[in-house]
Structure formats: C-alpha cells, structure tokens
Scaffold this motif. Structure first.
Motif, mmCIF file in Angstrom:
data_model
loop_
_atom_site.group_PDB
_atom_site.id
_atom_site.type_symbol
_atom_site.label_atom_id
_atom_site.label_comp_id
_atom_site.label_asym_id
_atom_site.label_seq_id
_atom_site.Cartn_x
_atom_site.Cartn_y
_atom_site.Cartn_z
ATOM 1 N N MET A 156 -13.591 -69.348 104.687
ATOM 2 C CA MET A 156 -13.411 -70.562 104.981
ATOM 3 C C MET A 156 -13.078 -71.857 104.123
ATOM 4 N N THR A 157 -12.663 -72.767 104.349
ATOM 5 C CA THR A 157 -12.701 -73.711 104.119
ATOM 6 C C THR A 157 -12.200 -75.177 104.661
ATOM 7 N N LEU A 158 -12.203 -76.328 103.774
ATOM 8 C CA LEU A 158 -11.521 -77.487 104.969
ATOM 9 C C LEU A 158 -10.824 -76.853 105.565
ATOM 10 N N PHE A 159 -9.435 -76.759 104.340
ATOM 11 C CA PHE A 159 -7.897 -76.891 105.248
ATOM 12 C C PHE A 159 -7.587 -75.462 105.300
ATOM 13 N N GLY A 160 -8.551 -74.512 105.559
ATOM 14 C CA GLY A 160 -8.057 -73.217 105.586
ATOM 15 C C GLY A 160 -8.435 -71.886 104.360
ATOM 16 N N ASP A 161 -8.025 -70.683 105.288
ATOM 17 C CA ASP A 161 -8.018 -69.639 104.174
ATOM 18 C C ASP A 161 -8.097 -69.866 102.656
ATOM 19 N N LEU A 162 -8.458 -69.633 101.986
ATOM 20 C CA LEU A 162 -8.065 -69.438 100.372
ATOM 21 C C LEU A 162 -8.391 -67.819 99.857
ATOM 22 N N SER A 163 -7.713 -67.663 98.396
ATOM 23 C CA SER A 163 -8.157 -66.573 98.254
ATOM 24 C C SER A 163 -9.111 -66.159 97.118
ATOM 25 N N ALA A 164 -9.824 -64.972 96.508
ATOM 26 C CA ALA A 164 -10.881 -65.658 95.897
ATOM 27 C C ALA A 164 -10.290 -65.764 94.282
ATOM 28 N N ALA A 165 -8.847 -65.811 94.084
ATOM 29 C CA ALA A 165 -8.454 -66.292 93.362
ATOM 30 C C ALA A 165 -8.203 -67.652 93.132
ATOM 31 N N ASP A 166 -7.871 -68.013 93.562
ATOM 32 C CA ASP A 166 -7.646 -70.102 93.505
ATOM 33 C C ASP A 166 -9.282 -70.755 93.755
ATOM 34 N N PRO A 167 -9.086 -71.728 92.908
ATOM 35 C CA PRO A 167 -10.228 -72.753 92.860
ATOM 36 C C PRO A 167 -10.987 -73.118 94.027
ATOM 37 N N PRO A 168 -11.954 -73.588 93.976
ATOM 38 C CA PRO A 168 -12.105 -74.447 94.556
ATOM 39 C C PRO A 168 -11.594 -75.927 95.364
ATOM 40 N N LEU A 169 -11.333 -76.709 96.444
ATOM 41 C CA LEU A 169 -11.064 -77.369 96.899
ATOM 42 C C LEU A 169 -11.694 -78.596 95.884
ATOM 43 N N ASN A 170 -11.316 -79.745 95.888
ATOM 44 C CA ASN A 170 -11.421 -81.039 95.248
ATOM 45 C C ASN A 170 -12.792 -81.460 96.250
ATOM 46 N N ALA A 171 -12.651 -81.741 97.154
ATOM 47 C CA ALA A 171 -13.721 -81.667 98.519
ATOM 48 C C ALA A 171 -15.091 -80.877 98.303
ATOM 49 N N ALA A 172 -15.036 -79.725 97.541
ATOM 50 C CA ALA A 172 -15.874 -78.921 97.838
ATOM 51 C C ALA A 172 -16.285 -78.737 96.357
ATOM 52 N N ARG A 173 -16.383 -80.037 95.381
ATOM 53 C CA ARG A 173 -16.653 -80.205 94.046
ATOM 54 C C ARG A 173 -17.821 -80.764 93.940
ATOM 55 N N PRO A 174 -18.455 -81.294 93.066
ATOM 56 C CA PRO A 174 -19.976 -81.677 92.672
ATOM 57 C C PRO A 174 -19.242 -83.694 92.036
ATOM 58 N N ALA A 175 -20.120 -84.470 92.662
ATOM 59 C CA ALA A 175 -20.227 -85.340 92.903
ATOM 60 C C ALA A 175 -19.001 -86.162 92.004
ATOM 61 N N GLN A 176 -19.717 -85.401 90.494
ATOM 62 C CA GLN A 176 -19.728 -85.730 89.017
ATOM 63 C C GLN A 176 -17.817 -85.871 88.667
ATOM 64 N N GLU A 177 -17.517 -84.430 89.106
ATOM 65 C CA GLU A 177 -15.933 -84.337 88.625
ATOM 66 C C GLU A 177 -15.306 -84.558 90.601
ATOM 67 N N ARG A 178 -15.614 -85.469 91.098
ATOM 68 C CA ARG A 178 -15.079 -85.758 92.239
ATOM 69 C C ARG A 178 -15.033 -87.668 91.882
ATOM 70 N N ALA A 179 -15.713 -87.704 91.288
ATOM 71 C CA ALA A 179 -15.497 -89.608 90.094
ATOM 72 C C ALA A 179 -14.444 -88.990 89.714
ATOM 73 N N ALA A 180 -14.737 -88.365 88.635
ATOM 74 C CA ALA A 180 -14.211 -87.881 88.012
ATOM 75 C C ALA A 180 -12.179 -88.515 88.104
ATOM 76 N N LEU A 181 -12.772 -87.395 89.200
ATOM 77 C CA LEU A 181 -11.168 -87.271 90.241
ATOM 78 C C LEU A 181 -9.984 -89.001 90.880
ATOM 79 N N LEU A 182 -11.490 -89.218 91.524
ATOM 80 C CA LEU A 182 -11.541 -90.665 91.453
ATOM 81 C C LEU A 182 -10.694 -91.703 90.585
#
Length: 268
Positions: free
Chosen positions: A1-27
């Motif tokens: 279960m993720t922030l927005f619902g169930d994801l299959s194993a093939a799906d990449p992790p949601l941004n919100a679950a990524r490390p702070a450094q990656e989210r800073a780059a996203l921002l």
C-alpha cells in the motif's frame, strides 16, 4: 500500500517515498519548469509590512478580491490606533468580505495592540536583522498569526530565507510527491529543508506555485491534461485525468474494482 493506492511490483516508487535528495532535485525541476511557463518574479515588496501582515490574516479562507476589499474597508476606520479603539463589532463589519470576520476582528485588534506596545511600535523593520528563528517566533506569538503569515511577511518584505506554504503550494507539492501527505504547518519545514536558502529563488517558486495552483492544479477537477508536471506527478501516475479533490488526509481505500490504475511516468 502506498500513499495513493496499491502499486504492482513493476511500478517505480512514488516520489513521496524517495530520499530527500531526490525530492530536492524534483523540486528544482519543478522550479525550472515554472520559470519557463510563468516567468521570473522579482522580489520586491508589494506593500508595507503592516499591510502585508493584516491582509494575510484577512486572506485566510478568503479570495484575493475579498481580502483586498476587507482591508480597504478596515482602513476606513482610521489608522491602526483607531482600529484598536473601535468597537469589535465595527471591525467585524468592516472586514465582512473576509470569511470568519467575527473571529478575525478581535485577533486583528489584539495583534495591533501587541505591536503598538512593543519597542518600535508599528515599525516592523527590526525583523530584517533579527535571526530568522527569532523573527518567526516574534510574529507567530501574535494572536491569529501562524507560520504562513509570518513567513510571507519575512520573505516578501524583508527577503528572509523562509518559504510560505499556502493552500496552493501545499496541494501542488503534495500531489506531485515533493513531500508526503502532511498538514500545512509541517509542510513549511519539510519543503524548506529541500530548498536553497536563497530568498529570490524562494519567492519566485512560491509565486509560481500560486499561479499553477490557481490555473491548473485546482482543488477539484485539476486540469491534468494541461499540466507541465504530469510526467513526474505522483497523483497523475495513479489517477490519470481523474485526480480526486485534494485533502490533507490520505483517501480511504476504494472498493474492489475502483482502484485507480498506475501509469508509467518519467523518473529522471
């Protein structure tokens, strides 16, 4: 279960679950796209510090036009001393275009009274030199002044390295997945931790978040087909063009057969 619902194993992790450094780059990517779409924003005070402070109190749960109308009628009562001395009912009537005038009127009077009685009176320019943490505390100790209002005054008027989070900033950054779901108060700290301490940068990003939230990523029925962020947006990856109305709380699990489908999207 993720922030927005169930994801299959093939799906990449949601941004919100990524490390702070990656989210800073996203921002930073969001900031660059906003700059291209909405343009540069010069950090120049749009109004005096006292005007900014009182107007921002009035703006809570209120449209910009109604906020401005309420402020202009409030000033027909006289100067700040006159507003303090006026009957609270008269102040509430003057700001009736703002939502919850009966609650805001006594808070505005109490805030003005506290400022009047402090060293310097209605001159808030000492906030320019006060350490940022102390300046935030001084402002948030005033009745009716939260971290958003305090941050707006400090960034807009005194170019301090803070990042105001209003409903638009909060909604867009949460949907994209720059931050996980949390309240607006916590979002101030979470977003600032991902940003450089550069006031012009912070100001431009804040103003362009507002533009995007008002025009595209609206509270209900966001215009995802027009959104320049959709290729890396958590909400769009999950819901496509059927992103639900925004809530600070995670949506309840939907019944079988109604789960939103995940979509492939760029993770670069």
């Amino acid at each position: 279960m993720t922030l927005f619902g169930d994801l299959s194993a093939a799906d990449p992790p949601l941004n919100a679950a990524r490390p702070a450094q990656e989210r800073a780059a996203l921002l930073a990517w969001v900031k660059d796209l906003f700059h291209e779409a909405y343009g540069a924003r010069d950090l120049t005070p749009r109004r005096g510090a006292m005007h900014e402070l009182i107007s921002t109190i009035l703006s809570q749960r209120t449209t910009h036009d109604d906020e401005e109308a309420a402020y202009q009628e409030l000033r027909t009562l006289g100067d700040w001393d006159d507003i303090i001395a006026a009957p609270t009912e008269a102040v509430a009537h003057a700001i009736r275009r703002s939502n919850y005038p009966e609650s805001k009127a006594p808070r505005i009077q109490d805030t003005l009274r506290r400022i009047r009685d402090a060293p310097g009176g209605y001159d808030l320019d000492f906030l320019r030199e006060l350490p940022v943490g102390e300046a935030l505390k001084w402002l948030t100790d005033l009745p009716g002044v939260g971290v958003k209002t305090a941050s707006l005054v400090l960034l807009f008027n005194y170019a301090r390295p803070v990042f105001p989070v209003d409903t638009h900033v909060h909604r867009v950054s949460t949907r994209v997945g720059v931050i996980p779901r949390m309240g607006e108060q916590a979002a101030h700290r979470a977003l600032l931790a991902l940003l450089p301490p550069d006031p012009p940068y912070l100001y431009e990003l804040h103003i362009n978040f507002l533009a995007h939230g008002r025009k595209v990523c609206t509270w209900t029925r966001p215009k995802c087909g027009q959104c320049l962020l959709r290729e890396r947006c958590d909400a769009y990856a999950q819901y496509g063009d059927r992103v639900p109305s925004f809530s600070e709380k995670p949506a309840k699990k939907e019944s079988v057969g109604t789960q939103p489908r995940s979509r492939s999207r760029s993770t670069s």
